[in-house]
Design a protein around this motif. Structure first.
Motif, short mmCIF file in Angstrom:
data_model
loop_
_atom_site.label_atom_id
_atom_site.label_comp_id
_atom_site.label_asym_id
_atom_site.label_seq_id
_atom_site.Cartn_x
_atom_site.Cartn_y
_atom_site.Cartn_z
N ILE A 1 1.17 -38.10 20.34
CA ILE A 1 0.75 -36.98 19.88
C ILE A 1 2.07 -35.91 19.72
O ILE A 1 3.11 -36.56 20.11
CB ILE A 1 -0.22 -36.10 20.62
CG1 ILE A 1 0.12 -36.02 22.24
CG2 ILE A 1 -1.77 -36.89 20.59
CD1 ILE A 1 -0.86 -35.14 23.01
N SER A 2 1.88 -35.01 18.86
CA SER A 2 3.21 -34.14 18.99
C SER A 2 2.77 -32.64 19.14
O SER A 2 1.50 -32.26 19.29
CB SER A 2 3.73 -34.37 17.37
OG SER A 2 2.87 -33.94 16.56
N MET A 3 3.75 -31.90 19.39
CA MET A 3 3.68 -30.50 19.66
C MET A 3 4.93 -29.78 19.12
O MET A 3 6.04 -30.47 19.11
CB MET A 3 3.41 -30.23 21.14
CG MET A 3 4.47 -30.38 21.95
SD MET A 3 4.23 -30.03 23.65
CE MET A 3 3.29 -28.69 23.68
N LEU A 4 4.74 -28.39 18.96
CA LEU A 4 5.99 -27.66 18.47
C LEU A 4 6.58 -27.09 19.90
O LEU A 4 5.81 -26.52 20.53
CB LEU A 4 5.47 -26.55 17.28
CG LEU A 4 5.09 -27.06 16.19
CD1 LEU A 4 4.95 -26.09 15.14
CD2 LEU A 4 6.37 -27.85 15.36
N VAL A 5 7.69 -27.33 20.03
CA VAL A 5 8.34 -26.80 21.19
C VAL A 5 9.43 -25.69 20.35
O VAL A 5 10.10 -25.63 19.36
CB VAL A 5 9.15 -27.80 22.16
CG1 VAL A 5 8.36 -28.66 22.70
CG2 VAL A 5 10.32 -28.45 21.10
N ASP A 6 9.47 -24.50 21.47
CA ASP A 6 10.24 -23.46 20.88
C ASP A 6 11.84 -23.47 21.46
O ASP A 6 12.07 -23.52 22.55
CB ASP A 6 9.64 -22.16 21.53
CG ASP A 6 10.33 -20.86 21.03
OD1 ASP A 6 11.52 -20.88 20.34
OD2 ASP A 6 9.92 -19.89 21.33
N LEU A 7 12.77 -24.02 20.65
CA LEU A 7 13.83 -24.20 21.28
C LEU A 7 14.64 -23.01 21.49
O LEU A 7 16.02 -23.05 22.11
CB LEU A 7 14.87 -24.88 20.20
CG LEU A 7 14.11 -26.20 19.75
CD1 LEU A 7 15.11 -27.09 18.63
CD2 LEU A 7 14.34 -27.23 20.90
N SER A 8 14.38 -21.86 20.98
CA SER A 8 15.16 -20.61 21.60
C SER A 8 14.93 -20.21 23.03
O SER A 8 15.40 -19.16 23.45
CB SER A 8 14.71 -19.50 20.68
OG SER A 8 13.13 -19.23 20.86
N VAL A 9 13.88 -20.66 23.62
CA VAL A 9 13.42 -20.59 25.04
C VAL A 9 14.11 -21.67 25.95
O VAL A 9 13.95 -22.94 25.71
CB VAL A 9 11.98 -20.47 25.24
CG1 VAL A 9 11.60 -20.18 26.88
CG2 VAL A 9 11.22 -19.34 24.41
N PRO A 10 15.13 -21.43 27.08
CA PRO A 10 15.63 -22.41 27.54
C PRO A 10 14.99 -23.60 28.42
O PRO A 10 14.90 -24.68 28.58
CB PRO A 10 16.52 -21.66 28.62
CG PRO A 10 16.51 -20.27 28.11
CD PRO A 10 15.35 -20.01 27.44
N ALA A 11 13.61 -22.90 29.04
CA ALA A 11 12.75 -23.61 29.59
C ALA A 11 11.55 -23.30 29.58
O ALA A 11 11.09 -21.81 29.68
CB ALA A 11 13.21 -23.72 31.15
#
Length: 59
Positions: free
Chosen positions: A16-26
């Motif tokens: 499966i896939s998801m969108l991750v927010d790269l502007s948040v470090p963790a």
């Protein structure tokens, strides 16, 4: 900035896939599998340029 990240569901084994927010470090949160609908505990770290660490466990 968001990036689509592919991984295997810890419940059903489907990719499966998801969108991750790269502007948040963790981040850590629960999201349901889009195939089997069971909860997945997502944790990831990002450098702003890509995903540095990622884990998906049964939630």
């Amino acid at each position: 900035m968001e990036e689509e990240y592919f991984f295997e569901c810890p419940w059903c084994g489907e990719e499966i896939s998801m969108l991750v927010d790269l502007s948040v470090p963790a981040q850590a949160y629960i999201e349901d599998c889009e195939v089997c609908c069971r909860p997945i505990e997502i944790q990831y770290q990002s450098s702003g340029f890509g995903v540095e660490g990622f884990s998906a466990a049964r939630g």
